[in-house]
Scaffold this motif. Structure first.
Motif, PDB file in Angstrom:
ATOM      1  N   VAL A 138     -84.823  -0.558 -20.214  1.00  0.00           N
ATOM      2  CA  VAL A 138     -85.611  -1.983 -19.595  1.00  0.00           C
ATOM      3  C   VAL A 138     -86.930  -1.356 -19.068  1.00  0.00           C
ATOM      4  CG1 VAL A 138     -85.024  -3.338 -17.458  1.00  0.00           C
ATOM      5  CG2 VAL A 138     -83.339  -2.835 -18.987  1.00  0.00           C
ATOM      6  N   ALA A 139     -87.012  -0.289 -18.408  1.00  0.00           N
ATOM      7  CA  ALA A 139     -88.354   0.101 -17.799  1.00  0.00           C
ATOM      8  C   ALA A 139     -89.513  -0.019 -18.621  1.00  0.00           C
ATOM      9  CB  ALA A 139     -88.221   1.478 -16.914  1.00  0.00           C
ATOM     10  N   THR A 140     -89.332   0.526 -20.072  1.00  0.00           N
ATOM     11  CA  THR A 140     -90.056   0.643 -20.988  1.00  0.00           C
ATOM     12  C   THR A 140     -90.586  -0.751 -21.521  1.00  0.00           C
ATOM     13  OG1 THR A 140     -89.376   2.602 -21.901  1.00  0.00           O
ATOM     14  CG2 THR A 140     -90.567   1.332 -23.489  1.00  0.00           C
ATOM     15  N   GLN A 141     -89.394  -1.902 -21.562  1.00  0.00           N
ATOM     16  CA  GLN A 141     -89.649  -3.248 -22.188  1.00  0.00           C
ATOM     17  C   GLN A 141     -90.511  -3.662 -20.794  1.00  0.00           C
ATOM     18  OE1 GLN A 141     -85.068  -4.068 -22.408  1.00  0.00           O
ATOM     19  NE2 GLN A 141     -86.182  -5.766 -23.472  1.00  0.00           N
ATOM     20  N   LYS A 142     -90.170  -3.638 -19.736  1.00  0.00           N
ATOM     21  CA  LYS A 142     -90.707  -4.310 -18.449  1.00  0.00           C
ATOM     22  C   LYS A 142     -92.262  -3.798 -18.677  1.00  0.00           C
ATOM     23  CE  LYS A 142     -90.927  -4.376 -13.421  1.00  0.00           C
ATOM     24  NZ  LYS A 142     -90.064  -4.208 -12.059  1.00  0.00           N
ATOM     25  N   ALA A 143     -92.856  -2.329 -18.651  1.00  0.00           N
ATOM     26  CA  ALA A 143     -93.923  -1.985 -18.591  1.00  0.00           C
ATOM     27  C   ALA A 143     -94.775  -2.712 -19.826  1.00  0.00           C
ATOM     28  CB  ALA A 143     -93.936  -0.517 -18.801  1.00  0.00           C
ATOM     29  N   ARG A 144     -94.317  -2.585 -21.159  1.00  0.00           N
ATOM     30  CA  ARG A 144     -94.849  -3.326 -22.372  1.00  0.00           C
ATOM     31  C   ARG A 144     -95.137  -4.887 -22.045  1.00  0.00           C
ATOM     32  NH1 ARG A 144     -90.622  -0.826 -26.641  1.00  0.00           N
ATOM     33  NH2 ARG A 144     -91.715   1.159 -26.789  1.00  0.00           N
ATOM     34  N   LEU A 145     -94.282  -5.373 -21.463  1.00  0.00           N
ATOM     35  CA  LEU A 145     -94.390  -6.888 -21.260  1.00  0.00           C
ATOM     36  C   LEU A 145     -95.526  -7.407 -20.536  1.00  0.00           C
ATOM     37  CD1 LEU A 145     -92.918  -9.714 -22.103  1.00  0.00           C
ATOM     38  CD2 LEU A 145     -91.360  -9.291 -20.271  1.00  0.00           C
ATOM     39  N   MET A 146     -95.547  -6.427 -19.217  1.00  0.00           N
ATOM     40  CA  MET A 146     -96.495  -6.772 -18.424  1.00  0.00           C
ATOM     41  C   MET A 146     -97.893  -6.662 -18.707  1.00  0.00           C
ATOM     42  SD  MET A 146     -94.815  -4.965 -15.027  1.00  0.00           S
ATOM     43  CE  MET A 146     -96.363  -5.038 -13.978  1.00  0.00           C
ATOM     44  N   GLN A 147     -97.988  -5.552 -19.644  1.00  0.00           N
ATOM     45  CA  GLN A 147     -99.328  -5.067 -20.500  1.00  0.00           C
ATOM     46  C   GLN A 147     -99.660  -6.216 -21.540  1.00  0.00           C
ATOM     47  OE1 GLN A 147     -99.524  -1.478 -22.752  1.00  0.00           O
ATOM     48  NE2 GLN A 147    -101.702  -1.405 -22.331  1.00  0.00           N
ATOM     49  N   ARG A 148     -98.661  -6.491 -22.335  1.00  0.00           N
ATOM     50  CA  ARG A 148     -98.774  -7.541 -23.365  1.00  0.00           C
ATOM     51  C   ARG A 148     -99.193  -8.924 -22.938  1.00  0.00           C
ATOM     52  NH1 ARG A 148     -93.495  -9.183 -27.027  1.00  0.00           N
ATOM     53  NH2 ARG A 148     -93.661 -10.828 -25.226  1.00  0.00           N
ATOM     54  N   ASP A 149     -98.401  -9.276 -21.821  1.00  0.00           N
ATOM     55  CA  ASP A 149     -98.534 -10.723 -21.528  1.00  0.00           C
ATOM     56  C   ASP A 149     -99.558 -11.024 -20.150  1.00  0.00           C
ATOM     57  OD1 ASP A 149     -97.053 -11.199 -23.435  1.00  0.00           O
ATOM     58  OD2 ASP A 149     -95.402 -12.074 -22.500  1.00  0.00           O
ATOM     59  N   GLY A 150     -99.932  -9.861 -19.718  1.00  0.00           N
ATOM     60  CA  GLY A 150    -100.559  -9.783 -18.175  1.00  0.00           C
ATOM     61  C   GLY A 150     -99.979 -10.510 -17.109  1.00  0.00           C
ATOM     62  N   ILE A 151     -98.744 -10.320 -17.094  1.00  0.00           N
ATOM     63  CA  ILE A 151     -97.919 -10.872 -16.126  1.00  0.00           C
ATOM     64  C   ILE A 151     -97.620  -9.951 -15.047  1.00  0.00           C
ATOM     65  CG2 ILE A 151     -96.934 -12.770 -17.674  1.00  0.00           C
ATOM     66  CD1 ILE A 151     -94.414 -10.872 -17.870  1.00  0.00           C
ATOM     67  N   ASP A 152     -96.974 -10.212 -13.868  1.00  0.00           N
ATOM     68  CA  ASP A 152     -96.603  -9.409 -12.938  1.00  0.00           C
ATOM     69  C   ASP A 152     -95.211  -8.940 -13.068  1.00  0.00           C
ATOM     70  OD1 ASP A 152     -94.959 -11.471 -11.774  1.00  0.00           O
ATOM     71  OD2 ASP A 152     -96.313 -12.055 -10.429  1.00  0.00           O
ATOM     72  N   ALA A 153     -94.668  -8.125 -11.997  1.00  0.00           N
ATOM     73  CA  ALA A 153     -93.552  -7.127 -12.339  1.00  0.00           C
ATOM     74  C   ALA A 153     -92.255  -8.203 -11.931  1.00  0.00           C
ATOM     75  CB  ALA A 153     -93.204  -5.993 -11.493  1.00  0.00           C
ATOM     76  N   GLU A 154     -92.449  -9.213 -11.191  1.00  0.00           N
ATOM     77  CA  GLU A 154     -91.452 -10.259 -10.767  1.00  0.00           C
ATOM     78  C   GLU A 154     -91.235 -11.087 -11.958  1.00  0.00           C
ATOM     79  OE1 GLU A 154     -90.423 -13.935  -7.912  1.00  0.00           O
ATOM     80  OE2 GLU A 154     -92.324 -12.744  -7.609  1.00  0.00           O
ATOM     81  N   LEU A 155     -92.195 -11.620 -12.668  1.00  0.00           N
ATOM     82  CA  LEU A 155     -92.135 -12.197 -13.884  1.00  0.00           C
ATOM     83  C   LEU A 155     -91.410 -11.642 -14.964  1.00  0.00           C
ATOM     84  CD1 LEU A 155     -92.137 -15.101 -15.334  1.00  0.00           C
ATOM     85  CD2 LEU A 155     -94.399 -14.623 -15.760  1.00  0.00           C
ATOM     86  N   ALA A 156     -91.697 -10.331 -15.093  1.00  0.00           N
ATOM     87  CA  ALA A 156     -91.357  -9.629 -16.333  1.00  0.00           C
ATOM     88  C   ALA A 156     -89.588  -9.276 -16.111  1.00  0.00           C
ATOM     89  CB  ALA A 156     -92.188  -8.320 -16.186  1.00  0.00           C
ATOM     90  N   ASP A 157     -89.461  -9.253 -14.920  1.00  0.00           N
ATOM     91  CA  ASP A 157     -87.927  -8.875 -14.476  1.00  0.00           C
ATOM     92  C   ASP A 157     -87.154 -10.241 -14.864  1.00  0.00           C
ATOM     93  OD1 ASP A 157     -88.132  -6.313 -13.775  1.00  0.00           O
ATOM     94  OD2 ASP A 157     -88.641  -6.781 -11.637  1.00  0.00           O
ATOM     95  N   ARG A 158     -87.673 -11.395 -14.592  1.00  0.00           N
ATOM     96  CA  ARG A 158     -87.011 -12.631 -14.672  1.00  0.00           C
ATOM     97  C   ARG A 158     -86.898 -12.870 -16.203  1.00  0.00           C
ATOM     98  NH1 ARG A 158     -90.798 -16.250 -11.428  1.00  0.00           N
ATOM     99  NH2 ARG A 158     -89.970 -17.770 -12.770  1.00  0.00           N
ATOM    100  N   MET A 159     -87.920 -12.642 -17.021  1.00  0.00           N
ATOM    101  CA  MET A 159     -88.075 -12.615 -18.379  1.00  0.00           C
ATOM    102  C   MET A 159     -86.814 -11.785 -19.165  1.00  0.00           C
ATOM    103  SD  MET A 159     -92.089 -13.335 -19.272  1.00  0.00           S
ATOM    104  CE  MET A 159     -91.995 -13.534 -20.979  1.00  0.00           C
TER     105      MET A 159
END
Length: 206
Positions: A138-159
């Motif tokens: 999950v930590a890897t998904q979160k980091a990739r998602l934040m980088q890929r979509d340019g979003i913050d940690a809170e939104l990444a967690d919600r997604m």
């Protein structure tokens, strides 16, 4: 004609696209549910008419195409409306995927369904012969998602939290590829799976 169909799934930013490219490199047809979903709501398609009949013309743009942002706004945070939308679209998408996979050239085909687990798993996809899950921490998904979509940690967690859990996906898996960011590892894993699937498909064909 493909008599053997593999379901490919995984969480958001887990590496499904990288796996897809690796299978395509082995001349395997991959049918992408996301592409089918977009085609299903093109003007003139029955699915779009069904969506408009339920949600109204407010979900259409001036040119008659689906206003995806407006539709997302209608179903975001409203589980009942989201389920209605899924009930309208998912059966059409699943059936189209099945037909395309069965008519694909080659020993086997891959049906890439990001929401396979959330969409009912094997009960809704009885035509899948095997399920492959691409998995990432999950930590890897979160980091990739934040980088890929340019979003913050809170939104990444919600997604991530809006999807099925890793445990739920892995419970469906016949095969698992761990994606830790090593492309060479992914390519080797897919080469091994390709060889295995060809053997299994040949055995089924008799």
């Amino acid at each position: 004609m493909s008599d053997y169909i593999i379901g490919l799934t995984g969480g958001i930013a887990s590496g499904k696209s990288a796996i897809e490219k690796a299978f395509i490199a082995h001349d395997v047809v991959v049918v992408d549910a996301d592409l089918i979903a977009r085609e299903a709501v093109e003007p003139g398609q029955p699915a779009l008419a069904a969506v408009v009949a339920h949600f109204g013309n407010d979900v259409l743009q001036a040119d008659g195409r689906l206003d995806r942002a407006a539709l997302r706004a209608r179903v975001f945070g409203d589980d009942a409306q989201r389920r209605v939308l899924e009930g309208l679209l998912h059966p059409i998408i699943r059936e189209r995927m099945r037909v395309l996979c069965e008519n694909a050239p080659g020993r086997y085909a891959v049906a890439m369904a990001p929401l396979l687990t959330e969409g009912g798993g094997r009960a809704r996809y009885p035509w899948l012969d095997r399920i492959l899950v691409v998995d990432a921490p999950v930590a890897t998904q979160k980091a990739r998602l934040m980088q890929r979509d340019g979003i913050d940690a809170e939104l990444a967690d919600r997604m991530i939290d809006a999807q099925a859990s890793r445990a739920q996906r892995l419970a469906l898996a016949d095969d698992v590829v761990i994606n830790d960011g090593d492309i060479a590892h992914l390519q080797t894993a897919v080469a091994e799976l390709d060889a295995r699937y060809r053997v299994l498909a040949s055995a089924m064909a008799g």
